[in-house]
Design an enzyme around this catalytic site. Sequence first.
Site: not given
Length: 118
Positions: A25, A69, A108
């Site tokens: 991550c 985005h 997620e």
Amino acid sequence: MFRITKEFHFSASHRLDHLPEDHQCHRLHGHNYIVVVELSGETLNQDGFVRDYHDLKALKTYIDDHFDHRHLNDILGHSFTTAENLARHFYDWCRERFPETSAVRVSETPKTWAEYRP
């Protein structure tokens, strides 16, 4: 107690810069996020709703305009762009506009969820 939920989707990138460099991550990566807002009330309004789902379009607009985005580190201004912090962020945003907000969940991945519920 009455409870309603509505689900929203967006895609975004982020990095968890504070993690060790060998942590997956730490690297730039992205997710297809799911946000679920929960609203609760002991009574219903004059139309028989906790809140009209149509009112929640404001959250969709906020997500589309500011998160979809995008790079979350730029939006939130810190490196702790975890699902937990996103849940708290969306909870605070919703609670200001919809006092019936009782929780927000953020996913997620299909197998992971974080929730903020005071």
